[in-house]
Design an enzyme around this catalytic site. Sequence first.
Site, short mmCIF file in Angstrom:
data_model
loop_
_atom_site.label_atom_id
_atom_site.label_comp_id
_atom_site.label_asym_id
_atom_site.label_seq_id
_atom_site.Cartn_x
_atom_site.Cartn_y
_atom_site.Cartn_z
N LEU A 43 0.88 -1.17 0.00
CA LEU A 43 0.00 0.00 0.00
C LEU A 43 0.91 1.21 0.00
O LEU A 43 1.80 1.33 0.84
CB LEU A 43 -0.90 0.00 1.24
CG LEU A 43 -1.92 1.12 1.37
CD1 LEU A 43 -2.95 1.04 0.25
CD2 LEU A 43 -2.63 1.04 2.72
N ASP A 44 0.73 2.09 -0.96
CA ASP A 44 1.61 3.25 -1.08
C ASP A 44 1.69 4.00 0.24
O ASP A 44 0.68 4.25 0.89
CB ASP A 44 1.11 4.20 -2.17
CG ASP A 44 1.06 3.54 -3.53
OD1 ASP A 44 1.70 2.49 -3.70
OD2 ASP A 44 0.40 4.08 -4.43
#
Length: 202
Positions: A43-44
Amino acid sequence: GAYDLEEGAIGGSLSTFLHELLPQRRWPIVHDRAHRCGFLHRLDVPSSGLILAAKTYEAFYDLQFHLQVGTVPREYIVMVRGWWPPARTEVDAPLRCPEGLPTEAARRGGRPSLTRVKLLVHGRRAGEAFSLLAIQIATGRRHQIRVHMAHPGHPVVTDGKYSTEATLCTDSQWCVSNFLHRYRLAFPTQQRGREGFHNVTC
């Protein structure tokens, strides 16, 4: 929280949290960097939402298979700039992910990438147009949603990588982080010999 294995780096808050929660003697995969400490996807870092991690090697490989064949739905709430066209329900643009460089939409040499989009509402703030979207990804390329939104001219709010510096400066005055939240995950499970599906929302 942000995924601490974003772009291949290991170390940080989430893996440390799992190390403290799950002792190595009972849950060795959580301490195994070769298996990404059990994390199934990334997840960024500027984003928020749910992360899927396996506590056993068996679960890791099983969930990895389901991710690869597309049977682990991942859904997001995203705010973008501009008025997203209600009739546009997907972005189908190949993506190229050069090592050490931002991901880019590419007609040639890119990997197939599909993002499904549902417009929730249009709105305005200080005279500027915004759109709130529900998004589901059919593939999981690096920064896929952010690039697929910026590609047709609707960058994610407070995206420091795929919007202009001026846009980022304006967005940061009212939204402190990337407006991209993974709110739902679902994955196959087996309990007492019966197959099921586990839904998690946040």
